[in-house]
Design an enzyme around this catalytic site. Structure first.
Site, PDB file in Angstrom:
ATOM      1  N   HIS A 179    -147.502  34.944 -55.324  1.00 33.09           N
ATOM      2  CA  HIS A 179    -146.238  35.628 -55.013  1.00 33.09           C
ATOM      3  C   HIS A 179    -145.916  36.627 -56.108  1.00 33.09           C
ATOM      4  CE1 HIS A 179    -145.891  31.665 -52.931  1.00 33.09           C
ATOM      5  NE2 HIS A 179    -145.402  32.425 -51.960  1.00 33.09           N
TER       6      HIS A 179
ATOM      7  N   ASP B   6    -151.304  29.059 -56.113  1.00 33.64           N
ATOM      8  CA  ASP B   6    -151.204  29.305 -54.681  1.00 33.64           C
ATOM      9  C   ASP B   6    -152.081  30.499 -54.289  1.00 33.64           C
ATOM     10  OD1 ASP B   6    -149.531  30.954 -56.135  1.00 33.64           O
ATOM     11  OD2 ASP B   6    -147.687  30.284 -55.171  1.00 33.64           O
TER      12      ASP B   6
ATOM     13  N   ASP C 114    -150.240  34.055 -59.878  1.00 38.82           N
ATOM     14  CA  ASP C 114    -149.615  33.382 -58.735  1.00 38.82           C
ATOM     15  C   ASP C 114    -149.711  34.326 -57.521  1.00 38.82           C
ATOM     16  OD1 ASP C 114    -147.260  31.067 -58.225  1.00 38.82           O
ATOM     17  OD2 ASP C 114    -147.016  32.856 -56.976  1.00 38.82           O
TER      18      ASP C 114
ATOM     19  N   HIS D 167    -139.788  33.820 -60.090  1.00 36.88           N
ATOM     20  CA  HIS D 167    -138.901  34.496 -59.122  1.00 36.88           C
ATOM     21  C   HIS D 167    -137.446  34.545 -59.580  1.00 36.88           C
ATOM     22  CE1 HIS D 167    -142.069  34.717 -56.214  1.00 36.88           C
ATOM     23  NE2 HIS D 167    -142.199  33.401 -56.142  1.00 36.88           N
TER      24      HIS D 167
ATOM     25  N   TYR E 269    -149.676  24.821 -54.036  1.00 32.17           N
ATOM     26  CA  TYR E 269    -149.109  23.835 -53.102  1.00 32.17           C
ATOM     27  C   TYR E 269    -150.136  23.024 -52.347  1.00 32.17           C
ATOM     28  CZ  TYR E 269    -145.378  26.742 -54.650  1.00 32.17           C
ATOM     29  OH  TYR E 269    -144.525  27.421 -55.479  1.00 32.17           O
TER      30      TYR E 269
HETATM   31  N1  Q9C Z   1    -140.648  31.758 -44.961  1.00 29.93           N
HETATM   32  C1  Q9C Z   1    -143.610  30.006 -56.199  1.00 29.93           C
HETATM   33  O1  Q9C Z   1    -144.763  29.961 -55.855  1.00 29.93           O
HETATM   34  N2  Q9C Z   1    -141.569  30.877 -49.458  1.00 29.93           N
HETATM   35  N3  Q9C Z   1    -142.628  30.218 -55.355  1.00 29.93           N
HETATM   36  C2  Q9C Z   1    -140.787  31.554 -48.534  1.00 29.93           C
HETATM   37  C3  Q9C Z   1    -140.674  32.371 -46.238  1.00 29.93           C
HETATM   38  C4  Q9C Z   1    -141.017  30.809 -50.761  1.00 29.93           C
HETATM   39  C5  Q9C Z   1    -142.906  30.451 -53.975  1.00 29.93           C
HETATM   40  C6  Q9C Z   1    -141.472  31.567 -47.197  1.00 29.93           C
HETATM   41  C7  Q9C Z   1    -142.143  30.719 -51.724  1.00 29.93           C
HETATM   42  C8  Q9C Z   1    -141.694  30.577 -53.143  1.00 29.93           C
HETATM   43  C9  Q9C Z   1    -143.267  29.751 -57.627  1.00 29.93           C
HETATM   44 ZN    ZN Z   2    -146.250  31.383 -55.852  1.00 28.74          ZN
END
Ligand code: Q9C
Ligand code: ZN
Length: 663
Positions: free
Chosen positions: A174, A265, A172, A135, A305
């Site tokens: 995301h 994840d 991943d 990210h 996670y």
């Molecule tokens: N409420 C990686 O998996 N979550 N990053 C935001 C909004 C952030 C994930 C949730 C997730 C970041 C590397």
């Molecule tokens: Zn992720």
């Protein structure tokens, strides 16, 4: 050639120091449980352990701006309050006095991995790192990420080793928008990402995460986004995207290196992803990439996670990188409508850029949803602690049989190195011998033919008992040998054989009647309507000499059929005059080992025996050589394969590539 494992406990020495529900899932235990699972299972012992190092500033600046680096550099000297304020500039991140050190180690770990793979010190490997990277952007931290480990690794590989084509596979859950921004106008880096999107309801809510972000300028076509618009995606959905989107494009692209943004994840039980793919799916995803780039696959940890899901999935990945046989794919069923919509959309968006997708169906006459559907979740209805409470069976232990590859050869032939030679004249159960005589040898038969067939039976039995993983046999009468193996194997109640015939010899008939055998024939011969549903002829104008045509058939038809059929044995049959190149043959041999727990038996007609040694290499787990950037398959062939695919759809749901038809 081994598998690298890069890990350093130092990367567990930073954590969230204040209350922030958004960041609380990103804990040091993510690394310790993953590494401990690798140690406990004995996998770590089989890897080559490589030390981490700090990335240099010059390396970080391959992707990030000096201003940003200077800001992060100050964090080790900040108070908690200052760290908190600093983190607030960014989206979903936290900093700790040791974050900067760890972030440099995370980048350095990825670079160490790339160096060792590209210098040929190891074949492939995995780096377990924190913080993750995908990210983060040129000027910003984001989503727990500080520096973009994988993007820096790609740029480094291009610069230091002169690579012209790097593939990044981001599994991943995301969207690695940071990676997308780095390379969206760069045709030398093909970025593929699937991600929970829910029509932009899901974080980070970007319109550029959708399927229509295909890259810009010179890089148009080299950015592939597969948005998941529903949660609960399963193994079937993931495999469908690999077969119908990623793999055909990746083979056409022909990368010199594969980097995996390996986030877990996307696995079951993860509170962020809320998907349902089981840990064993990562064995398959990994395997399917391992014949690209001559096997140069570097996996770098991103998210993940649910500590149980994460550690099991990491083990599946590493075990596959090590070359152990894959588990049978679990609970495959029909991909869901929402996944099919996404597949349809992305294939359509990329049809102009990739000739393997040139025939992708139009969108207009299909139902494509554009808004999130279903009931909106009630606030507070379920916390991440509820979401991680999902349970699933622990993956079965994957044990490699004591013998990897056996060979049945004529007495004068040299046995390829690494294979165990089986005697053709092994003593045979007299009842089996009688049966063979009766069914295949017309009465008395010559003793040589009988001992050849009996050798085959012995081999298949040893494979069934897991004493031998795979094997090859050179045979005089390939039709008879195929029929004999199929008949013997399918006698047992739960056995199924996938028979893949390459070339135009006479395929045995009547072996598919009880549907325990599925025959896919790839050749040039026009066949009349086949009598049986389980006998599937794939006809290519130029036969198996046509690399693009065969590859199109493999991903569009053969693998989805294979996964859905879920055989206990794969029989790969090399017909006389197959005209298939060693490269294509090795790809086929390598890829098919994802099925049947790696139980692949290759039958080679005597006049084709020059392929014995390349076959042996592939069976022994050697990656196939790259095929070069692929040309477009012949339009006539594409049309024929499409017609065939549509005809088979009624019986095989993994062949679907489109959303529901409105017509
Ligand atoms: N409420 C990686 O998996 N979550 N990053 C935001 C909004 C952030 C994930 C949730 C997730 C970041 C590397
Ligand atoms: Zn992720």
């Amino acid at each position: 050639m081994g598998t690298a494992l890069i890990y350093d406990e130092e990367m567990t020495s930073y954590k969230l120091l204040w209350d922030d529900p958004e960041c609380e899932v990103e804990v040091p235990e993510r690394l310790t449980v993953s590494y401990e699972a690798l140690v406990r299972s004995g996998l770590a012992d089989h890897c080559v352990s490589i030390p981490v190092r700090e990335a240099t500033e010059e390396e970080i600046l391959l992707i990030h701006s000096e201003e940003y680096l200077e800001k992060v550099k100050k964090t080790p000297h900040m108070s908690v309050q200052e760290l908190k304020d600093f983190a607030l500039q960014f989206n979903a991140v936290y900093f700790h006095p040791n974050s900067y050190h760890c972030a440099k180690l995370a980048v350095g770990a990825a670079l160490q991995l790339v160096d060792h793979v590209l210098m040929g010190k190891v074949r492939n490997g995995m780096a377990l790192v924190r913080p993750p990277g995908h990210h983060s952007m040129r000027d910003a931290a984001c989503g727990f990420c500080t520096f973009n480990n994988v993007a820096i690794a790609a740029q480094y590989a291009k610069q230091k080793y002169g690579l012209k084509r790097v593939l990044i596979v981001d599994w991943d859950i995301h969207h690695g928008q940071g990676v997308q921004y780095c390379f969206e106008d760069d045709p030398s880096v093909l970025y593929f990402s699937w991600h929970r999107y829910e029509h932009s309801i899901f974080w980070p809510h970007l319109p550029e995460s959708d399927y229509d972000a295909v890259g810009k300028d010179k890089g148009v076509g080299f950015n592939i986004n597969v948005p998941w618009n529903k949660v609960g995606m399963t193994n079937s959905d993931f495999l469908s995207v690999f077969c119908h989107v990623l793999l055909p494009v990746a083979y056409e692209f022909c990368p010199e290196l594969v980097l995996v943004s390996a986030g877990y994840d996307s696995g079951i039980g993860d509170p962020e992803g809320e998907m349902c793919a089981t840990p064993d799916i990562f064995a398959h995803l990994t395997h399917l990439l391992m014949n690209l780039a001559g096997g140069k696959v570097c996996a770098v940890l991103e998210g993940g996670y649910n500590l149980t899901s994460l550690s099991q999935s990491v083990c599946q990945t590493v075990q596959t990188l090590l070359g152990d046989p894959n588990p049978r794919p679990e609970n495959l069923r029909s991909p869901c409508q929402s996944a099919l919509e996404s597949i349809h959309c992305v294939r359509w968006a990329h049809r102009r850029y990739w000739s393997c997708l040139g025939h992708a169906a139009d969108l207009s006459s299909f139902q494509i949803s554009t808004k999130p559907s279903g009931s909106p979740k009630e606030a507070g209805e379920s916390t991440w602690k509820d979401k991680v409470a999902v349970v699933w069976p622990e993956p079965v232990k994957r044990v490699a049989p004591p013998v990897r590859t056996a060979a049945l050869l004529s007495d004068e032939a040299v046995c390829p190195e690494g294979c165990k030679r089986l005697a053709t004249s092994d003593k045979l159960d007299p009842r089996v011998a009688g049966k063979l005589r009766e069914n295949f040898l017309e009465g008395e038969g010559d003793s040589e033919a009988l001992s050849a067939l009996s050798g085959l039976i012995t081999l298949t039995e040893k494979m069934e008992k897991d004493e031998i993983l795979n094997g090859l046999a050179v045979v005089r009468d390939i039709t008879m040998a195929t029929a004999c193996v199929v008949q013997h194997v399918t006698m047992a109640p739960n056995n199924r054989v996938l028979v893949v015939c390459v070339g135009d010899g006479e395929a045995p008939s009547n072996i598919t009647e009880d549907r325990k055998a599925l025959v896919v024939r790839i050749g040039s011969r026009e066949t009349k309507q086949s009598k049986c549903k389980n006998d599937i002829p794939v006809c290519l104008k130029k036969g198996c000499a046509d690399v693009s045509g065969v590859i199109q058939a493999v991903f569009g038809l053969l693998l989805p059929l294979g996964y859905e059929f879920d055989p206990s044995l794969v029989l790969l049959v090399r017909m006389p005059g197959s005209e298939v190149s060693d490269g294509v043959w090795q790809q086929l041999t390598g890829l098919l080992q994802c099925l049947a727990q790696g139980h692949v038996l290759v039958l080679i007609q005597e006049c084709e025996k020059s392929c014995v040694s390349p076959t042996a290499c592939s069976l022994l787990g050697e990656p196939a050589p790259p095929l070069g950037q692929l040309q477009a398959p012949l339009p006539q062939d594409v049309e024929d394969m499409e017609r065939l695919r549509r005809k088979l759809l009624a019986d095989w749901t993994l062949l679907q590539t489109t959303a529901a038809d409105t017509g």
